[in-house]
Write a protein that holds these residues in place. Structure first.
Motif, PDB file in Angstrom:
ATOM      1  N   LEU B 200      24.375  15.698  78.571  1.00 52.29           N
ATOM      2  CA  LEU B 200      23.688  16.837  77.966  1.00 52.29           C
ATOM      3  C   LEU B 200      24.654  17.980  77.680  1.00 52.29           C
ATOM      4  O   LEU B 200      24.410  18.796  76.802  1.00 52.29           O
ATOM      5  N   GLN B 201      25.743  18.046  78.451  1.00 50.70           N
ATOM      6  CA  GLN B 201      26.746  19.085  78.178  1.00 50.70           C
ATOM      7  C   GLN B 201      27.443  18.856  76.850  1.00 50.70           C
ATOM      8  O   GLN B 201      27.768  19.798  76.134  1.00 50.70           O
ATOM      9  N   VAL B 202      27.698  17.588  76.531  1.00 54.66           N
ATOM     10  CA  VAL B 202      28.519  17.295  75.362  1.00 54.66           C
ATOM     11  C   VAL B 202      27.672  17.090  74.104  1.00 54.66           C
ATOM     12  O   VAL B 202      28.138  17.336  72.993  1.00 54.66           O
ATOM     13  N   ALA B 203      26.403  16.709  74.267  1.00 49.38           N
ATOM     14  CA  ALA B 203      25.600  16.320  73.099  1.00 49.38           C
ATOM     15  C   ALA B 203      24.929  17.503  72.421  1.00 49.38           C
ATOM     16  O   ALA B 203      24.732  18.546  73.029  1.00 49.38           O
ATOM     17  N   HIS B 204      24.599  17.295  71.137  1.00 46.21           N
ATOM     18  CA  HIS B 204      23.773  18.277  70.425  1.00 46.21           C
ATOM     19  C   HIS B 204      22.297  18.042  70.695  1.00 46.21           C
ATOM     20  O   HIS B 204      21.560  18.966  70.972  1.00 46.21           O
ATOM     21  N   ARG B 205      21.916  16.774  70.570  1.00 44.38           N
ATOM     22  CA  ARG B 205      20.510  16.440  70.800  1.00 44.38           C
ATOM     23  C   ARG B 205      20.425  15.284  71.773  1.00 44.38           C
ATOM     24  O   ARG B 205      21.398  14.564  71.965  1.00 44.38           O
ATOM     25  N   ALA B 206      19.253  15.120  72.372  1.00 44.71           N
ATOM     26  CA  ALA B 206      19.108  14.051  73.351  1.00 44.71           C
ATOM     27  C   ALA B 206      17.738  13.393  73.254  1.00 44.71           C
ATOM     28  O   ALA B 206      16.762  14.014  72.827  1.00 44.71           O
ATOM     29  N   TYR B 207      17.704  12.130  73.607  1.00 39.36           N
ATOM     30  CA  TYR B 207      16.458  11.393  73.764  1.00 39.36           C
ATOM     31  C   TYR B 207      16.406  10.885  75.192  1.00 39.36           C
ATOM     32  O   TYR B 207      17.417  10.439  75.733  1.00 39.36           O
ATOM     33  N   VAL B 208      15.246  10.977  75.813  1.00 34.51           N
ATOM     34  CA  VAL B 208      15.093  10.446  77.170  1.00 34.51           C
ATOM     35  C   VAL B 208      14.276   9.165  77.087  1.00 34.51           C
ATOM     36  O   VAL B 208      13.154   9.162  76.557  1.00 34.51           O
ATOM     37  N   LEU B 209      14.880   8.081  77.583  1.00 39.18           N
ATOM     38  CA  LEU B 209      14.250   6.773  77.498  1.00 39.18           C
ATOM     39  C   LEU B 209      13.754   6.384  78.889  1.00 39.18           C
ATOM     40  O   LEU B 209      14.479   6.508  79.875  1.00 39.18           O
ATOM     41  N   GLU B 210      12.490   5.946  78.959  1.00 39.77           N
ATOM     42  CA  GLU B 210      11.955   5.475  80.232  1.00 39.77           C
ATOM     43  C   GLU B 210      11.182   4.196  79.997  1.00 39.77           C
ATOM     44  O   GLU B 210      10.304   4.172  79.143  1.00 39.77           O
ATOM     45  N   VAL B 211      11.518   3.175  80.741  1.00 34.99           N
ATOM     46  CA  VAL B 211      10.946   1.830  80.570  1.00 34.99           C
ATOM     47  C   VAL B 211      10.555   1.504  79.124  1.00 34.99           C
ATOM     48  O   VAL B 211       9.415   1.166  78.820  1.00 34.99           O
ATOM     49  N   GLY B 212      11.540   1.594  78.254  1.00 33.00           N
ATOM     50  CA  GLY B 212      11.354   1.108  76.896  1.00 33.00           C
ATOM     51  C   GLY B 212      10.663   2.062  75.950  1.00 33.00           C
ATOM     52  O   GLY B 212      10.308   1.684  74.832  1.00 33.00           O
ATOM     53  N   LYS B 213      10.421   3.296  76.398  1.00 31.51           N
ATOM     54  CA  LYS B 213       9.772   4.271  75.517  1.00 31.51           C
ATOM     55  C   LYS B 213      10.534   5.586  75.520  1.00 31.51           C
ATOM     56  O   LYS B 213      11.095   5.977  76.551  1.00 31.51           O
ATOM     57  N   ILE B 214      10.517   6.273  74.384  1.00 23.07           N
ATOM     58  CA  ILE B 214      11.099   7.613  74.348  1.00 23.07           C
ATOM     59  C   ILE B 214      10.086   8.574  74.976  1.00 23.07           C
ATOM     60  O   ILE B 214       8.967   8.710  74.492  1.00 23.07           O
ATOM     61  N   GLU B 215      10.487   9.206  76.076  1.00 25.47           N
ATOM     62  CA  GLU B 215       9.568  10.093  76.776  1.00 25.47           C
ATOM     63  C   GLU B 215       9.701  11.526  76.291  1.00 25.47           C
ATOM     64  O   GLU B 215       8.752  12.306  76.339  1.00 25.47           O
ATOM     65  N   MET B 216      10.903  11.884  75.875  1.00 27.60           N
ATOM     66  CA  MET B 216      11.158  13.269  75.501  1.00 27.60           C
ATOM     67  C   MET B 216      12.329  13.302  74.551  1.00 27.60           C
ATOM     68  O   MET B 216      13.182  12.425  74.597  1.00 27.60           O
ATOM     69  N   SER B 217      12.369  14.299  73.693  1.00 29.67           N
ATOM     70  CA  SER B 217      13.565  14.450  72.859  1.00 29.67           C
ATOM     71  C   SER B 217      13.690  15.907  72.458  1.00 29.67           C
ATOM     72  O   SER B 217      12.731  16.664  72.548  1.00 29.67           O
ATOM     73  N   GLY B 218      14.881  16.305  72.055  1.00 29.71           N
ATOM     74  CA  GLY B 218      15.083  17.687  71.642  1.00 29.71           C
ATOM     75  C   GLY B 218      16.537  18.068  71.766  1.00 29.71           C
ATOM     76  O   GLY B 218      17.374  17.238  72.137  1.00 29.71           O
ATOM     77  N   PRO B 219      16.855  19.339  71.472  1.00 30.89           N
ATOM     78  CA  PRO B 219      18.234  19.809  71.628  1.00 30.89           C
ATOM     79  C   PRO B 219      18.683  19.630  73.075  1.00 30.89           C
ATOM     80  O   PRO B 219      17.902  19.852  73.999  1.00 30.89           O
ATOM     81  N   ALA B 220      19.933  19.225  73.247  1.00 38.82           N
ATOM     82  CA  ALA B 220      20.438  18.896  74.575  1.00 38.82           C
ATOM     83  C   ALA B 220      20.322  20.070  75.530  1.00 38.82           C
ATOM     84  O   ALA B 220      19.940  19.915  76.691  1.00 38.82           O
ATOM     85  N   ALA B 221      20.617  21.294  75.027  1.00 37.57           N
ATOM     86  CA  ALA B 221      20.590  22.461  75.895  1.00 37.57           C
ATOM     87  C   ALA B 221      19.172  22.698  76.425  1.00 37.57           C
ATOM     88  O   ALA B 221      18.981  23.031  77.602  1.00 37.57           O
ATOM     89  N   GLU B 222      18.172  22.508  75.566  1.00 37.44           N
ATOM     90  CA  GLU B 222      16.787  22.703  76.001  1.00 37.44           C
ATOM     91  C   GLU B 222      16.392  21.710  77.075  1.00 37.44           C
ATOM     92  O   GLU B 222      15.806  22.069  78.099  1.00 37.44           O
ATOM     93  N   LEU B 223      16.760  20.423  76.822  1.00 43.04           N
ATOM     94  CA  LEU B 223      16.402  19.395  77.796  1.00 43.04           C
ATOM     95  C   LEU B 223      17.099  19.643  79.125  1.00 43.04           C
ATOM     96  O   LEU B 223      16.540  19.408  80.188  1.00 43.04           O
ATOM     97  N   ALA B 224      18.330  20.129  79.044  1.00 36.84           N
ATOM     98  CA  ALA B 224      19.071  20.375  80.287  1.00 36.84           C
ATOM     99  C   ALA B 224      18.373  21.419  81.140  1.00 36.84           C
ATOM    100  O   ALA B 224      18.503  21.431  82.368  1.00 36.84           O
ATOM    101  N   ASN B 225      17.612  22.317  80.480  1.00 35.42           N
ATOM    102  CA  ASN B 225      16.911  23.356  81.228  1.00 35.42           C
ATOM    103  C   ASN B 225      15.475  23.006  81.572  1.00 35.42           C
ATOM    104  O   ASN B 225      14.815  23.762  82.273  1.00 35.42           O
ATOM    105  N   SER B 226      15.009  21.865  81.039  1.00 36.73           N
ATOM    106  CA  SER B 226      13.606  21.544  81.296  1.00 36.73           C
ATOM    107  C   SER B 226      13.432  21.065  82.737  1.00 36.73           C
ATOM    108  O   SER B 226      14.271  20.359  83.281  1.00 36.73           O
ATOM    109  N   ASP B 227      12.373  21.482  83.343  1.00 29.20           N
ATOM    110  CA  ASP B 227      12.151  21.175  84.753  1.00 29.20           C
ATOM    111  C   ASP B 227      12.029  19.681  85.017  1.00 29.20           C
ATOM    112  O   ASP B 227      12.575  19.165  85.981  1.00 29.20           O
ATOM    113  N   ASP B 228      11.282  19.014  84.114  1.00 27.02           N
ATOM    114  CA  ASP B 228      11.074  17.577  84.314  1.00 27.02           C
ATOM    115  C   ASP B 228      12.404  16.838  84.357  1.00 27.02           C
ATOM    116  O   ASP B 228      12.637  15.993  85.223  1.00 27.02           O
TER     117      ASP B 228
END
Lengths: 321, 237
Positions: B200-228
């Motif tokens: 997340l430090q190096v990326a612009h955007r990120a996708y979070v994959l959980e058991v074969g599904k995209i659970e979350m996506s967005g700018p890396a900085a935002e995801l890095a701060n998300s509680d989940d």
């Protein structure tokens, strides 16, 4: 000394043939990790094609097909050789394409059984009347029967060693083919790609290497060498056994042993193994007893497998993680 | 137009569904990261994109053209380059031969020469090892060879599968600096990582994959701060 020299020359010639055949086993094992049992039948194909071409070509230059008074012109002999190489590599290509490629993702045992099936198929088709027939034949001479006598000793103890031209030719032609293969595998981009495929087909594909084409070429190269061995073999031993005879099976088996002794999957090992097997066989036959020539070969195999199971040059490459 | 556009991709191993309809996009010039735990389907995603696996459903567009039915070597020839998990080094070849294979599909000898020099500048340690068998290198050095080799293909999209796996922290730092540099040079990167923090430090955007599904996506900085995300992947509180 004289006998030693003669045995040495025979061992070099036979060793070259084992090495040529062993290369095909080892190359296919290198890329696909299975033993192509149909490989020895390509040798038989090469031998019998040489015969079929020879008896058809000789009358074209006015010679008797089965018992030519003189050898044919050298271009005809060379032409037959090249035709045998081409047809054998075509056979290798077709066998891979039709029998092995559909099983690319199947367990290795399935491919192995299929290889045995292909081998049986070739042996039996070869015996059909309109193919090669099921009777032994005599290969007409395609080369002059030159011999190089070397004199040893003086007066009472004078002895001659006769070095047949064919032994020198077998050694020279095989040597050139093996050198060409060595350069191809270790000095060209294609060879590098082939070694990459033999390490891991998925990784190779990720480099943009067309893996299927590389595998086809491996079969074609190996089969061409086997065809060359078949051609040279019948020039040296013109009494040809019928295509399914156990003599051919044993020839293929010893070449396979050569590949294993040298380290299966290792190109240089196959050549080394071929010569070692031939030396053990020929010198054992001459100095101990020729009744046990097969015993020496297979004893050596057992010995090598006990001491160094990977073969002399085969070293499992360990990957650091 | 996105450089890589994946729509509703599903992949199974036999009866096990590894990916269940994932969609993701990579725009030119980005570093996009795909994070998630073990078995989430990250490597499967990359292996499907590069043609090593074939999808049951969905489509993969690279530069607007479908590639899902193409063979892996044809996809690599299109300069979509995949550095697989475990680095994909040919241990039986020298480092130099490994690097040359990176340019297997290219004919522009002069430019290959330049890229070769450039790749060695990025990894001076590789330069000292050119004549060694690649199998004798340390894990970190092998990873450097793998990335240098990928650069020799002049990738339009570079996919890296767990480049930090099993490496010492200093080496990981070095590898990630180079990843930034490569991206700054204009190469688009799709990065798969278990080390979500680093990714997340190096990326612009990120996708979070959980058991074969995209659970979350967005700018890396935002995801890095998300509680989940912090709870699940970053070891935060």
């Amino acid at each position: 000394m004289a006998d030693f020299l003669q045995t040495l020359m025979t061992a070099l010639a036979i060793g070259s043939l084992y090495a040529l055949i062993a290369l095909g086993y080892t190359m296919v094992y290198g890329v696909l990790k299975f033993i192509n049992f149909a490989h020895s039948d390509i040798v038989v194909l090469g031998a019998w094609l040489s015969y079929s071409f020879a008896i058809r070509a000789l009358p074209l230059v006015g010679l008797d097909a089965h018992n030519p008074a003189t050898p044919p012109p050298i271009w005809m002999t060379a032409g037959i050789f090249v035709a045998v190489l081409l047809l054998c590599s075509l056979a290798g290509f077709l066998i891979e394409r039709l029998a092995y490629r559909p099983l690319r993702r199947a367990p290795r045992l399935n491919v192995l059984i299929t290889a045995i099936g292909v081998s049986l198929l070739l042996q039996n088709v070869g015996q059909l009347d309109f193919v090669f027939g099921a009777s032994p034949q005599k290969m007409p001479a395609l080369l002059p029967n030159w011999e190089l006598p070397i004199q040893f000793g003086q007066g009472e103890s004078i002895r001659y060693v006769v070095l047949p031209l064919i032994d020198c030719i077998i050694f020279a032609v095989s040597g050139l083919l093996m050198l060409a293969l060595e350069l191809l595998i270790f000095r060209t981009k294609f060879g590098t790609a082939l070694r990459a495929v033999s390490f891991n087909t998925d990784f190779a594909a990720l480099m943009g290497i067309p893996v299927d084409r590389a595998i086809s070429l491996t079969f074609m190269l190996g089969s061409a060498l086997a065809g060359a061995a078949g051609f040279l073999y019948v020039l040296k031993f013109p009494s040809m056994n019928q295509p399914a005879h156990s003599v051919w099976v044993l020839l293929g088996l010893k070449a396979f042993v050569a590949a294993v002794v040298g380290g299966i999957g290792n190109i240089r090992g196959a050549v080394l193994g071929g010569f070692i097997i031939a030396f053990v066989e020929q010198f054992g036959a001459y100095y101990i007893s020729s009744n046990y020539r097969d015993v020496y070969v297979f004893s050596l195999l057992i010995l090598i497998l006990l001491i160094k199971p990977t073969g002399l040059l085969g070293s499992p490459v360990r990957e650091k993680v | 137009m996105a450089l890589l556009d994946i729509e509703n991709l599903s992949v199974s191993y036999g009866s096990i569904r590894a990916l269940r309809g994932i969609s993701l996009k990579v725009e030119p010039g980005e570093i996009v990261t795909l994070i998630g735990g073990n078995g989430a389907g990250k490597s499967t995603t990359l292996r499907t994109i590069s043609g090593l696996l074939s999808p049951q459903e969905g489509q993969i567009l690279f530069e607007g053209k479908p590639i899902a039915s193409k063979s892996p070597h044809a996809i690599a020839a299109n300069r979509l380059i995949h550095v697989p998990e475990g680095r994909g080094i040919f241990a039986n070849l020298t480092v130099e031969e490994n690097l040359r294979l990176g340019a297997y599909c290219r004919k522009d000898t002069h430019e290959i020469r330049q890229d070769y020099e450039h790749a060695l500048e990025l990894f001076p340690r590789v330069k000292e090892r050119l004549w060694q068998l690649a199998g004798t290198l340390s894990g970190g050095e092998q990873q450097m060879v793998a990335i240098a080799r990928a650069l020799l293909a002049r990738p339009k999209l570079l996919m890296l599968d767990e480049p930090s796996l099993g490496l010492a922290p200093q080496i990981v730092q070095l590898i990630f600096q180079v990843i930034r540099k490569i991206n700054a040079g204009g190469t688009t990167i799709l990065l798969v990582e278990q080390n979500a923090n680093l990714a997340l430090q190096v990326a612009h955007r990120a996708y979070v994959l959980e058991v074969g599904k995209i659970e979350m996506s967005g700018p890396a900085a935002e995801l890095a701060n998300s509680d989940d995300i912090r709870k699940a992947y970053l070891g935060g509180h």
